[in-house]
Structures are given as C-alpha cells and as structure tokens.
Design an enzyme around this catalytic site. Structure first.
Site, PDB file in Angstrom:
ATOM      1  N   THR A  50       0.822  -1.208   0.000  1.00  0.00           N
ATOM      2  CA  THR A  50       0.000   0.000   0.000  1.00  0.00           C
ATOM      3  C   THR A  50       0.855   1.257   0.000  1.00  0.00           C
ATOM      4  O   THR A  50       0.420   2.317  -0.451  1.00  0.00           O
ATOM      5  CB  THR A  50      -0.947  -0.009   1.216  1.00  0.00           C
ATOM      6  N   TYR A 138       6.592 -12.233   4.768  1.00  0.00           N
ATOM      7  CA  TYR A 138       5.406 -11.585   4.209  1.00  0.00           C
ATOM      8  C   TYR A 138       4.900 -12.500   3.089  1.00  0.00           C
ATOM      9  O   TYR A 138       5.495 -12.568   2.024  1.00  0.00           O
ATOM     10  CB  TYR A 138       5.802 -10.206   3.680  1.00  0.00           C
ATOM     11  N   LYS A 166       3.399 -12.027   8.230  1.00  0.00           N
ATOM     12  CA  LYS A 166       2.147 -11.424   7.781  1.00  0.00           C
ATOM     13  C   LYS A 166       1.632 -12.262   6.619  1.00  0.00           C
ATOM     14  O   LYS A 166       2.338 -12.485   5.633  1.00  0.00           O
ATOM     15  CB  LYS A 166       2.363  -9.979   7.304  1.00  0.00           C
TER      16      LYS A 166
END
Length: 295
Positions: A50, A138, A166
């Site tokens: 993001t 990730y 994550k």
C-alpha cells in the site's frame, strides 16, 4: 528497539506514501503517522504494498522509513524490505535499520512465480543469516506466485532472526496451517482486512491492514470486541465494504482517496504505473468511509 514478540497483540498499518509532484511529502507522512496512532492503531509498516514500495527510489524508501520511525515514537515500525535477490534484500534491510526501523518484512523472490519450497527456504535462510534486523516473513502469493509452504514457515521459525509472518493470502485454512506449524511465540498477523475477526478468534496476534490508514478508530474498537457480536458487526458493516472497493480499485489509490475525503492528506497522487481514481469511484469510497464511521 521496540520488540514485537509473541506477546504482541494489535494492528499495524501499512502506511501510504503521500506524494507531492512525485516526491515524498514528509510533512504529511509525519502527520498521517500521528493520525493513525492517535486513532488507536499499535504500529506502522512503511514501504509495504500500500506504500507503493516498488515504485519508490532507494532514497525515497529511506526517507519514508525515517520519517515514519521518527513520528512513531515508541510504537513499533516494521519496514518493508522486499527484493528479488539476497544481496538486494539485505541492502534494503540495512537501509531500514539506518532509517530507524525496529524490524523488516521480506517476501519470497517474486517474478519467478514458480519457487519451490526448498528454494524459498534457502532464500529466506540466506537473508536471516546476515540480517541486521529481526525479520517477519510476508506471504503474498498473488504477487510472488505461491504461498510460503506452511512446513517451510515452521522450519524458518526456528531461526533466531525470524520472528513472525504477515499472511495476505486471504486463505484462512492456510493461515491456520501456519499457526499449527509454528511455535507459540511466533507472531502471526492476518493481512486480509476482512479476515481479521476470524483470525483473532483463532489465535492470531493481530493484523496488518491497509484500511487502518483511514479508519484507525474502527480497528481499535474491533480489537477490543473481536470475540463478541460488535466485532463481527464492525468487520461486516464498516470494514468489508471499504475493503471490497480497495480490491476493485487498488489499495494505494483507494486508500489515498479515502484519506483525502477525511481531510487527513491533501492529495491522492500515486506513482506510475498506478493512477488516481475517477470521480465515480471516489464518490463510492467517500460514501463507504462515511458509513464506516457511523457504525
């Protein structure tokens, strides 16, 4: 250094990168960091998806991480350090450490899209052996090509440098499989905004969620009520409609449009190849933000 260990419970925000004529707007980034933390979010994740990390120049990434780390105070900062080679990833980790990050998040070597579990494990292990910071894996298979195998995560979790993961697969079964393969102190964070409540109810430490940029107060309330009907209501009625718009229009452009609507940042400018949203999309996002804040 702020510790993010097995006792951590909360939400980290993959913060957007405010821009002005293509350059990082550091003043706005600093005030955005304060807005997010004042809203009750627990920490920051600069230079994530993001945050448009793939479009930022190296010096811009360092300025983003440094600005966020300074504004975050004692709040934890996990900086994105994704790279396609071991040396590149290690260099980004060193840059993150110099800029003041507490830890780094790394992904599998993207572009190849057919990484076998053994190759992925070797890639991560080579980074872990030399990393200047604690590491969080990730998992984002839509950009890498495949999940990090749950058994591979379990093996990597034995390394002192690898502290957690994550997961942005959107696959709750996979998430729970990783949980079964890793020790209790391994920090497991949900990356799909619409799966936060079920993940928390199944033992997740928390999440890393793009919409925490926009409605941090909703996430803070959700964390307190995850195990009752109020948490499910916030997930269903406040977060899910906005998340669906982010999926449709792209997380950086949609999140920035939402922040402009809330008068938190002055511009929804994004870097190529991303483009700003049209007026109809912005109106849909504004309506969803307003409805989320009314819940």
């Amino acid at each position: 250094m702020t510790s993010i260990d097995g006792s951590f419970s909360g939400v980290l925000c993959p913060i957007v990168t405010p821009l002005a004529d293509g350059e990082v707007d550091e003043e706005t980034l600093s005030s955005l960091t304060e807005f997010i933390l004042d809203g009750g979010v627990d920490g920051l994740f600069p230079c994530g998806t993001t945050g448009e990390f793939a479009s930022l120049a190296p010096e811009q990434r360092e300025r983003v991480i440094g600005t966020v780390a300074e504004a975050a105070g004692d709040a934890p900062v996990i900086a994105g350090a994704a790279g396609t080679s071991v040396p590149e990833t290690l260099r980004r980790i060193e840059e993150a450490e110099s800029a003041g990050a507490d830890a780094a998040a790394i992904v599998g070597p993207y572009f190849h899209t057919a990484n076998g579990p053994e190759g992925t494990q070797r890639f991560f292990e080579a980074i872990a052996e030399e990393s200047a910071l604690p590491l969080y894996l990730y998992n984002i298979p839509m950009y890498v090509g495949d999940d990090v195998d749950a058994e591979t995560v379990g093996t990597l979790a034995e390394h002192d440098a690898v502290r957690g993961m994550k997961d942005t697969s959107g696959d709750l079964s996979y998430f729970l499989s990783v949980d079964r393969h890793t020790p209790e102190e391994f920090v497991l964070m949900q990356g799909f905004d619409t799966l936060l409540v079920p993940a928390l109810r199944m033992g997740s430490n928390g999440g890393v969620h793009a919409l925490a940029n926009v409605i941090p107060e909703v996430f803070a309330e959700l964390l307190k009520s995850a195990n009752d009907e109020r948490g499910a209501e916030l997930q269903r009625e406040a977060i899910a409609p906005l998340f669906e718009l982010c999926v449709e229009h792209g997380f950086a452009p949609a999140t920035k449009a939402a922040l402009v609507h809330r008068d938190v940042i002055p511009s929804d400018e994004v870097k190529p190849p991303l483009v700003e949203l049209d007026e109809d999309a912005k109106a849909d996002i504004a309506d969803a933000v307003d409805r989320a804040l009314e819940r």
